[in-house]
Design a protein around this motif. Structure first.
Motif, PDB file in Angstrom:
ATOM      1  N   LEU A 122       0.839  -1.202   0.000  1.00 55.14           N
ATOM      2  CA  LEU A 122       0.000   0.000   0.000  1.00 55.14           C
ATOM      3  C   LEU A 122       0.873   1.251   0.000  1.00 55.14           C
ATOM      4  O   LEU A 122       0.614   2.199  -0.750  1.00 55.14           O
ATOM      5  CB  LEU A 122      -0.925  -0.011   1.215  1.00 55.14           C
ATOM      6  N   PHE A 123       1.920   1.255   0.814  1.00 59.96           N
ATOM      7  CA  PHE A 123       2.837   2.394   0.833  1.00 59.96           C
ATOM      8  C   PHE A 123       3.509   2.574  -0.521  1.00 59.96           C
ATOM      9  O   PHE A 123       3.693   3.697  -1.004  1.00 59.96           O
ATOM     10  CB  PHE A 123       3.900   2.192   1.906  1.00 59.96           C
ATOM     11  N   GLU A 124       3.892   1.473  -1.144  1.00 64.49           N
ATOM     12  CA  GLU A 124       4.567   1.569  -2.438  1.00 64.49           C
ATOM     13  C   GLU A 124       3.626   2.080  -3.525  1.00 64.49           C
ATOM     14  O   GLU A 124       4.036   2.811  -4.428  1.00 64.49           O
ATOM     15  CB  GLU A 124       5.182   0.222  -2.795  1.00 64.49           C
ATOM     16  N   ALA A 125       2.339   1.730  -3.415  1.00 62.40           N
ATOM     17  CA  ALA A 125       1.354   2.273  -4.361  1.00 62.40           C
ATOM     18  C   ALA A 125       1.189   3.776  -4.153  1.00 62.40           C
ATOM     19  O   ALA A 125       1.089   4.543  -5.117  1.00 62.40           O
ATOM     20  CB  ALA A 125       0.015   1.560  -4.182  1.00 62.40           C
ATOM     21  N   ILE A 126       1.177   4.215  -2.893  1.00 62.83           N
ATOM     22  CA  ILE A 126       1.082   5.645  -2.602  1.00 62.83           C
ATOM     23  C   ILE A 126       2.291   6.379  -3.170  1.00 62.83           C
ATOM     24  O   ILE A 126       2.167   7.459  -3.763  1.00 62.83           O
ATOM     25  CB  ILE A 126       0.963   5.872  -1.079  1.00 62.83           C
ATOM     26  N   THR A 127       3.458   5.793  -3.013  1.00 61.54           N
ATOM     27  CA  THR A 127       4.681   6.398  -3.560  1.00 61.54           C
ATOM     28  C   THR A 127       4.584   6.564  -5.066  1.00 61.54           C
ATOM     29  O   THR A 127       4.927   7.624  -5.617  1.00 61.54           O
ATOM     30  CB  THR A 127       5.899   5.526  -3.202  1.00 61.54           C
ATOM     31  N   ARG A 128       4.136   5.527  -5.763  1.00 63.55           N
ATOM     32  CA  ARG A 128       4.030   5.621  -7.227  1.00 63.55           C
ATOM     33  C   ARG A 128       3.032   6.697  -7.640  1.00 63.55           C
ATOM     34  O   ARG A 128       3.228   7.386  -8.643  1.00 63.55           O
ATOM     35  CB  ARG A 128       3.637   4.261  -7.816  1.00 63.55           C
ATOM     36  N   GLY A 129       1.960   6.860  -6.876  1.00 58.72           N
ATOM     37  CA  GLY A 129       0.970   7.883  -7.198  1.00 58.72           C
ATOM     38  C   GLY A 129       1.487   9.296  -7.018  1.00 58.72           C
ATOM     39  O   GLY A 129       1.030  10.223  -7.687  1.00 58.72           O
ATOM     40  N   HIS A 130       2.434   9.473  -6.104  1.00 54.27           N
ATOM     41  CA  HIS A 130       3.033  10.786  -5.878  1.00 54.27           C
ATOM     42  C   HIS A 130       4.152  11.090  -6.866  1.00 54.27           C
ATOM     43  O   HIS A 130       4.638  12.223  -6.918  1.00 54.27           O
ATOM     44  CB  HIS A 130       3.619  10.858  -4.455  1.00 54.27           C
ATOM     45  N   ASP A 131       4.572  10.110  -7.630  1.00 55.39           N
ATOM     46  CA  ASP A 131       5.776  10.256  -8.431  1.00 55.39           C
ATOM     47  C   ASP A 131       5.580  11.236  -9.583  1.00 55.39           C
ATOM     48  O   ASP A 131       4.461  11.426 -10.088  1.00 55.39           O
ATOM     49  CB  ASP A 131       6.183   8.882  -8.991  1.00 55.39           C
ATOM     50  N   ILE A 132       6.676  11.826  -9.994  1.00 56.24           N
ATOM     51  CA  ILE A 132       6.648  12.693 -11.158  1.00 56.24           C
ATOM     52  C   ILE A 132       6.258  11.865 -12.388  1.00 56.24           C
ATOM     53  O   ILE A 132       6.747  10.754 -12.589  1.00 56.24           O
ATOM     54  CB  ILE A 132       8.023  13.367 -11.368  1.00 56.24           C
ATOM     55  N   GLY A 133       5.327  12.395 -13.170  1.00 55.23           N
ATOM     56  CA  GLY A 133       4.885  11.690 -14.372  1.00 55.23           C
ATOM     57  C   GLY A 133       3.984  10.506 -14.104  1.00 55.23           C
ATOM     58  O   GLY A 133       3.774   9.677 -15.000  1.00 55.23           O
ATOM     59  N   SER A 134       3.430  10.402 -12.890  1.00 57.02           N
ATOM     60  CA  SER A 134       2.543   9.268 -12.603  1.00 57.02           C
ATOM     61  C   SER A 134       1.310   9.331 -13.506  1.00 57.02           C
ATOM     62  O   SER A 134       0.815  10.403 -13.851  1.00 57.02           O
ATOM     63  CB  SER A 134       2.122   9.276 -11.142  1.00 57.02           C
ATOM     64  N   SER A 135       0.818   8.149 -13.887  1.00 60.72           N
ATOM     65  CA  SER A 135      -0.360   8.073 -14.751  1.00 60.72           C
ATOM     66  C   SER A 135      -1.624   8.169 -13.907  1.00 60.72           C
ATOM     67  O   SER A 135      -1.605   7.981 -12.686  1.00 60.72           O
ATOM     68  CB  SER A 135      -0.352   6.747 -15.518  1.00 60.72           C
ATOM     69  N   GLU A 136      -2.741   8.434 -14.565  1.00 58.05           N
ATOM     70  CA  GLU A 136      -4.007   8.497 -13.827  1.00 58.05           C
ATOM     71  C   GLU A 136      -4.343   7.156 -13.187  1.00 58.05           C
ATOM     72  O   GLU A 136      -4.797   7.124 -12.035  1.00 58.05           O
ATOM     73  CB  GLU A 136      -5.146   8.960 -14.739  1.00 58.05           C
ATOM     74  N   PRO A 137      -4.121   6.010 -13.861  1.00 58.75           N
ATOM     75  CA  PRO A 137      -4.344   4.729 -13.164  1.00 58.75           C
ATOM     76  C   PRO A 137      -3.472   4.565 -11.921  1.00 58.75           C
ATOM     77  O   PRO A 137      -3.932   4.029 -10.909  1.00 58.75           O
ATOM     78  CB  PRO A 137      -4.006   3.679 -14.235  1.00 58.75           C
ATOM     79  N   GLU A 138      -2.224   5.024 -11.991  1.00 66.41           N
ATOM     80  CA  GLU A 138      -1.349   4.938 -10.816  1.00 66.41           C
ATOM     81  C   GLU A 138      -1.872   5.821  -9.691  1.00 66.41           C
ATOM     82  O   GLU A 138      -1.860   5.418  -8.514  1.00 66.41           O
ATOM     83  CB  GLU A 138       0.074   5.339 -11.191  1.00 66.41           C
ATOM     84  N   ARG A 139      -2.359   7.021 -10.029  1.00 61.39           N
ATOM     85  CA  ARG A 139      -2.898   7.899  -8.992  1.00 61.39           C
ATOM     86  C   ARG A 139      -4.185   7.329  -8.414  1.00 61.39           C
ATOM     87  O   ARG A 139      -4.436   7.425  -7.209  1.00 61.39           O
ATOM     88  CB  ARG A 139      -3.123   9.307  -9.556  1.00 61.39           C
ATOM     89  N   HIS A 140      -4.996   6.704  -9.270  1.00 58.61           N
ATOM     90  CA  HIS A 140      -6.231   6.080  -8.788  1.00 58.61           C
ATOM     91  C   HIS A 140      -5.901   4.939  -7.822  1.00 58.61           C
ATOM     92  O   HIS A 140      -6.513   4.813  -6.755  1.00 58.61           O
ATOM     93  CB  HIS A 140      -7.042   5.556  -9.975  1.00 58.61           C
ATOM     94  N   HIS A 141      -4.947   4.113  -8.209  1.00 54.10           N
ATOM     95  CA  HIS A 141      -4.518   3.012  -7.350  1.00 54.10           C
ATOM     96  C   HIS A 141      -3.954   3.553  -6.041  1.00 54.10           C
ATOM     97  O   HIS A 141      -4.206   3.003  -4.952  1.00 54.10           O
ATOM     98  CB  HIS A 141      -3.468   2.179  -8.086  1.00 54.10           C
ATOM     99  N   ALA A 142      -3.196   4.645  -6.129  1.00 58.09           N
ATOM    100  CA  ALA A 142      -2.603   5.242  -4.928  1.00 58.09           C
ATOM    101  C   ALA A 142      -3.684   5.781  -3.990  1.00 58.09           C
ATOM    102  O   ALA A 142      -3.573   5.640  -2.766  1.00 58.09           O
ATOM    103  CB  ALA A 142      -1.646   6.357  -5.330  1.00 58.09           C
ATOM    104  N   ARG A 143      -4.706   6.406  -4.537  1.00 59.05           N
ATOM    105  CA  ARG A 143      -5.791   6.908  -3.682  1.00 59.05           C
ATOM    106  C   ARG A 143      -6.518   5.756  -3.006  1.00 59.05           C
ATOM    107  O   ARG A 143      -6.917   5.858  -1.844  1.00 59.05           O
ATOM    108  CB  ARG A 143      -6.760   7.749  -4.512  1.00 59.05           C
ATOM    109  N   PHE A 144      -6.687   4.672  -3.738  1.00 59.02           N
ATOM    110  CA  PHE A 144      -7.309   3.485  -3.142  1.00 59.02           C
ATOM    111  C   PHE A 144      -6.446   2.970  -1.990  1.00 59.02           C
ATOM    112  O   PHE A 144      -6.951   2.640  -0.907  1.00 59.02           O
ATOM    113  CB  PHE A 144      -7.481   2.394  -4.205  1.00 59.02           C
ATOM    114  N   ALA A 145      -5.125   2.907  -2.218  1.00 61.23           N
ATOM    115  CA  ALA A 145      -4.214   2.439  -1.174  1.00 61.23           C
ATOM    116  C   ALA A 145      -4.222   3.387   0.021  1.00 61.23           C
ATOM    117  O   ALA A 145      -4.222   2.953   1.180  1.00 61.23           O
ATOM    118  CB  ALA A 145      -2.796   2.313  -1.740  1.00 61.23           C
ATOM    119  N   GLN A 146      -4.235   4.679  -0.262  1.00 56.54           N
ATOM    120  CA  GLN A 146      -4.269   5.672   0.803  1.00 56.54           C
ATOM    121  C   GLN A 146      -5.536   5.535   1.632  1.00 56.54           C
ATOM    122  O   GLN A 146      -5.497   5.609   2.874  1.00 56.54           O
ATOM    123  CB  GLN A 146      -4.175   7.070   0.180  1.00 56.54           C
TER     124      GLN A 146
END
Length: 357
Positions: A122-146
Motif C-alpha cells: 500500500l505504501f509503495e502504491a502511494i509512492t508511485r501515485g506521488h511520483d513525477i509523471g505518474s499516470s491516472e491509473p497509478e494515482r487512482h490506485h494510490a488513492r485506493f491504497a491511501q
C-alpha cells in the motif's frame, strides 16, 4: 495541453526554492477534506486548523524527545540482527529497513505492536501515485491504497493508547472540530511519511558501506563518526530525489520565471551532486567538510521527522557496524523505478563468517 513541470537541479536554485514560502507542497492524491486543506494552503491561507497540529508535532519530534525512543529502536534492531547473524545474512529492505521505521511510527501513534508487512504494498502504491509523471491509473490506485491505510489506521487511532503524539492529534482535532476522516488522513501521512524515506536512508547507507569496505572498517573502528557517514549518505544517496511544489504567486528562482499555479520539482538529489557546490560530487566521502546537503529540505520546508530518521539510522549503523565489515552483496542492485525516491526494492547481503565469530 499543459506545459511540463519545471525541474530545478542546481544547488542554489533548489535551496532558494526551499526557502520560498510562495512554493507550497504539491499533493496530487489529496481528496475530500484533505484536498480542501491543500487548496487553502495553495491559496496562501495556511489552515488555522493544520498549523497547531504542525506546531505540536514539531515539539514532539525535537531531538530531546526523539532520543527517548533509543531503547525501543535498539531492542528492535538487536532482534533483527540476531536473526540475520543466525542466517549469515539478510534482505535489508524486508528484514530491517521497512519494518523498523513503521514499528517506530506505530509506537509513536499508540498503535498495537503487530506485523505491518501488509502495509508495504500500500505504501509503495502511494509512492508511485506521488511520483513525477505518474499516470491516472497509478494515482487512482494510490488513492485506493491511501484510503485503505486510512481505514486501517482510523479504526486503530480511535483505540490508540495515549502517547504525546496521539494526545497532540486528539487535542487539535477536538479544538478545531476536525472530522474523523481528516484525522485518519493525518495518521496515514504520519505513518507513511515517517517510515517510507527512513527505509531508504537505512538501506542506502548499508549498501554504500558494503560498496566502500574501507569506510565500513573505519566506522567499525570508530575512526569515522556515524553522523558523518549518515550526512554523506544523505548527500550522495538521499532517499528523496525530488519534491513537488506549486507556485502561489509569480516568482523568479535564479534564471527561471515561475507563474502562479505552475508545478515545480525541486530535485534534491541533483542539487546534492552539484559540482559548483561539492568537489568531486559523485565520491562517497564521509570526511567531506561542510557537507550542507539538502536531503531533508531547508528553511520553511525542512523535514519534520529529520531528527527521528537520524536516530533510527544512527542506532542501526551503530548496532550493525561490526557485521558490515567484510559483508558482501548477494544480488545485484534492484532499484525501484520511482523517480522521486532513491529506493531499492531489495538488498540481499551476506556477512563475513569471520566477523561473526
Amino acid at each position: 495541453m499543459s506545459a511540463p513541470p519545471l525541474l530545478l537541479t542546481r544547488y542554489r536554485d533548489v535551496r532558494d526554492a526551499l526557502h520560498d514560502a510562495r512554493l507550497v507542497i504539491h499533493k496530487p492524491l489529496a481528496v475530500g477534506d484533505a484536498a480542501t486543506h491543500v487548496e487553502q494552503a495553495g491559496a496562501g491561507e495556511r489552515s488555522h486548523r493544520v498549523r497547531p497540529l504542525w506546531q505540536r508535532l514539531a515539539q514532539q519530534l525535537r531531538p530531546e524527545k526523539v532520543a527517548t525512543l533509543s531503547a525501543f529502536v535498539e531492542v528492535r534492531i538487536d532482534r533483527i540482527a540476531d536473526a540475520a547473524q543466525a542466517r549469515g545474512g539478510m534482505e535489508v529492505v524486508g528484514d530491517l529497513a521497512f519494518p523498523l521505521p513503521v514499528a517506530v511510527m506505530a509506537d509513536l501513534l499508540g498503535l498495537p505492536d503487530s506485523d505491518h508487512a501488509q502495509l508495504r504494498p500500500l505504501f509503495e502504491a502511494i509512492t508511485r501515485g506521488h511520483d513525477i509523471g505518474s499516470s491516472e491509473p497509478e494515482r487512482h490506485h494510490a488513492r485506493f491504497a491511501q484510503a485503505a491505510v486510512a481505514r486501517w489506521i482510523g479504526a486503530r487511532l480511535a483505540q490508540a493508547r495515549a502517547t504525546p503524539m496521539v494526545d497532540a492529534i486528539r487535542a487539535v482535532a477536538e479544538a478545531e472540530g476536525i472530522a474523523p476522516s481528516l484525522v485518519a488522513y493525518w495518521g496515514t501521512m504520519l505513518l507513511y511519511a515517517g517510515s517510507a524515506t527512513t527505509r531508504d536512508l537505512i538501506a542506502n547507507a548499508i549498501a554504500l558501506l558494503i560498496d566502500h569496505p574501507l569506510v565500513a572498517q573505519d566506522l567499525a573502528n570508530g575512526t569515522v563518526s556515524i553522523d558523518a557517514v549518515i550526512d554523506e549518505v544523505l548527500r550522495l544517496e538521499g532517499p528523496v530525489r525530488g519534491v513537488g511544489r506549486v507556485a502561489t504567486a509569480d516568482l523568479v528562482i535564479g534564471a527561471h520565471r515561475i507563474a502562479s499555479g505552475d508545478l515545480v520539482y525541486l530535485m534534491l538529489g541533483d542539487a546534492n551532486r552539484d559540482p559548483d557546490r561539492f568537489a568531486d560530487p559523485d565520491r562517497f566521502d564521509p570526511a567531506r567538510p561542510a557537507n550542507g546537503h539538502l536531503a531533508f529540505g531547508s528553511g520553511v520546508t525542512h523535514c519534520l521527522g529529520a531528527h527521528l530518521a537520524r536516530v533510527e539510522a544512527r542506532i542501526t549503523l551503530d548496532r550493525l557496524r561490526p557485521m558490515l565489515v567484510g559483508a558482501t552483496r548477494a544480488d545485484p542492485d534492484d532499484w525501484s523505478t520511482v523517480r522521486l525516491l532513491r529506493q531499492r526494492n531489495t538488498l540481499r547481503i551476506a556477512f563475513d563468517a569471520a566477523q561473526l565469530c
